[in-house]
Scaffold this motif. Structure first.
Motif, PDB file in Angstrom:
ATOM      1  N   GLY A   1      56.624  41.280  50.352  1.00 41.68           N
ATOM      2  CA  GLY A   1      56.151  40.720  51.113  1.00 41.68           C
ATOM      3  C   GLY A   1      55.133  41.853  51.815  1.00 41.68           C
ATOM      4  N   SER A   2      55.045  43.304  51.170  1.00 43.90           N
ATOM      5  CA  SER A   2      54.380  44.242  51.376  1.00 43.90           C
ATOM      6  C   SER A   2      54.307  44.876  50.878  1.00 43.90           C
ATOM      7  N   HIS A   3      53.407  46.439  51.109  1.00 42.69           N
ATOM      8  CA  HIS A   3      52.855  47.363  51.043  1.00 42.69           C
ATOM      9  C   HIS A   3      54.521  48.649  50.274  1.00 42.69           C
ATOM     10  N   LYS A   4      54.933  48.342  51.638  1.00 43.79           N
ATOM     11  CA  LYS A   4      56.165  49.150  51.667  1.00 43.79           C
ATOM     12  C   LYS A   4      56.818  49.742  49.860  1.00 43.79           C
ATOM     13  N   THR A   5      57.022  48.472  49.226  1.00 44.94           N
ATOM     14  CA  THR A   5      57.937  48.655  48.007  1.00 44.94           C
ATOM     15  C   THR A   5      57.212  49.808  47.145  1.00 44.94           C
TER      16      THR A   5
ATOM     17  N   GLY B   1      60.808  55.325  55.803  1.00 42.27           N
ATOM     18  CA  GLY B   1      59.155  54.541  54.851  1.00 42.27           C
ATOM     19  C   GLY B   1      58.077  54.461  55.515  1.00 42.27           C
ATOM     20  N   SER B   2      57.543  55.716  56.247  1.00 42.98           N
ATOM     21  CA  SER B   2      56.822  55.239  56.256  1.00 42.98           C
ATOM     22  C   SER B   2      56.608  57.534  56.840  1.00 42.98           C
ATOM     23  N   VAL B   3      55.428  57.858  57.433  1.00 44.31           N
ATOM     24  CA  VAL B   3      55.270  58.867  58.435  1.00 44.31           C
ATOM     25  C   VAL B   3      55.299  60.023  57.797  1.00 44.31           C
TER      26      VAL B   3
END
Ligand SMILES: *Cc1c(COP(=O)(O)O)cnc(C)c1O
Length: 433
Positions: A110-114, A229-231
């Motif tokens: 459902g999102s870019h995170k993959t 998952g980010s940063v």
């Protein structure tokens, strides 16, 4: 018929990630050891990250090859993703502007995170890691890493902010369907969690607390590594598949974007979409503006301080130079859970500091109004995070209308909102403050 989508074939998918570090106006300040306050040595990070990701974190190579196995996995998550024109939204606004959005909502999670989850799971698997620990706020990152872990045969342990664990039970079930273990945070499984629960058994948790618990669990288990998952730089790097695809798609269209927009939590979908274009701008080859959108109640880029701070609440992570509201900042309970983070990626922060990126902020209600108009026009329910970028695109399209200018406006559609209907329900029922 007017085509509304620009697609790429699997063969046209970029085979390298773009690393912005060598192109930044000034070298990025190094992360500091939380104990000594000196630049941290790469080997100190080996307790929590695989060597390949540490190398990427500090790499000065402009392009880094995407491993074959990760390219293969990218097809599973519907890459290359289409660049879509929002013609019905343009008509609803009566604007001469062209509005484009990049479809990161088409990933099964459902999102870019993959985009980074598969890369991180792959490098961990290659180095013999068997378990990953991580945190998740609203649940998108946990979902992405659970799927990627399952794909590469790893066990995944997720600490989910308790408020979301209770409010968004379906995200929890998606993670469990992908085979992950999901614990509400603060949890009785860690020392830090037990300490917080002793003070308040109903503690709602926060992303910073969940990071602390995932780190503590990783450090105590010899076969586990931690995944964020980010940063971090390597996360931004993996996300640049988005912007590189978009660059090819704009070339096919014969269009040049005037504005590139993304919402910012930790900064990864914004970075992934814009960094390849920012690289062009820094070389004088593109004259576009870059707009980072955040919630007014979590104003790290618009009102935060540019200073060294921890990435988590307990103060276990290296110190990063970034715009921050302070690592003990407690964000209010807005529906855009993915934007409730006290800091922003050091790379994105540095580009705001050097005025290459312009940060702006919006209130929840105006963001939801934008989401409503978008859903009615385009048929897609955006994640509340994504709706921040939509609001900015709409405002720019209305300004173009006032000036009668055919501007090209593009935003990253970071994810869908089909599991965020509780928030939209409040808005539609007129119960949103
Ligand atoms: C996690 C998330 C965000 C915010 O995180 P960034 O790292 O800033 O991209 C935005 N949109 C969606 C759909 C998310 O899942």
């Amino acid at each position: 018929m007017r085509p509304i989508r620009t697609t790429l074939t699997p063969e046209e998918m970029p085979k390298k990630w773009y690393n912005i570090l060598p192109d930044l106006p000034e070298p990025l300040a190094p992360p500091l050891d939380p104990g000594t306050k000196q630049p941290i040595s790469p080997s100190a990070l080996e307790a929590i990250f695989p060597k390949a990701l540490i190398a990427q974190e500090m790499s000065s190579e402009r392009y880094i090859d995407i491993p074959e196995e990760v390219l293969q996995a990218y097809m599973l998550i519907n890459r290359p993703s289409p660049l879509q024109r929002a013609t019905r939204l343009e008509e609803a606004l009566g604007t001469p502007a062209h509005i484009y959005f990049k479809r990161e909502d088409l990933s099964p999670a459902g999102s870019h995170k993959t985009n980074t989850a598969f890369a991180q799971a792959y490098y961990n698997m290659k180095e013999g890691v068997t378990h990953l620990t991580t945190e998740t706020g609203a649940g998108q990152w946990g979902t992405a890493l659970s799927l990627a872990s399952s794909y590469f045969g790893l066990k995944c342990k997720v600490f989910m902010v308790r408020a979301s664990y209770d409010q968004k039970p379906y995200r929890r079930e998606i993670m469990r369907m992908y085979g992950a273990e999901v614990n509400p945070s603060p949890s009785p499984l860690t020392e830090f969690g037990r300490k917080l629960l002793a003070k308040d058994p109903k503690h709602p948790g926060s992303l910073g607390i969940a990071i602390s618990e995932a780190l503590e669990t990783c450090i105590k288990d010899g076969n586990a590594k931690y995944s964020l998952g980010s940063v971090l730089n390597h996360v931004m790097l993996h996300q640049t598949i988005i912007g590189q695809e978009a660059m090819l798609q704009f070339q096919k269209l014969g269009e040049t974007p005037d504005y590139l927009i993304g919402c910012v939590g930790g900064g990864s979908n914004f970075a992934g979409f814009t960094f390849p274009f920012i690289g062009q701008k820094l070389k004088g080859k593109l004259d576009a503006e870059f707009i980072a959108v955040e919630p007014t109640v979590v104003p790290s880029l618009t009102k935060g301080k540019y200073e060294y701070d921890f990435g988590d609440t307990a103060g276990m992570t290296p110190l990063l130079l970034m715009y921050t509201l302070g690592h003990d900042f407690v964000p209010s309970a807005i529906h855009a859970g993915g934007l409730r983070y006290h800091g922003a990626a050091p790379t994105v922060s540095a580009l705001v500091k050097s005025k290459v990126v312009k940060p702006i902020s919006y209130q929840q209600k105006e963001v939801f109004e934008a989401a409503h108009l978008f859903a009615k026009s385009e048929g897609i329910i955006p994640a509340p995070e994504t709706s921040h970028a939509i609001k900015a695109a709409i405002d720019l399209a209305l300004e173009a209308k006032k000036n009668n200018e055919e501007k090209v406006i593009a935003f990253n559609f970071s994810g869908h909102g089909l599991l965020d209907l509780g928030g939209y329900q409040q808005y539609l029922d007129g119960k949103m403050a």
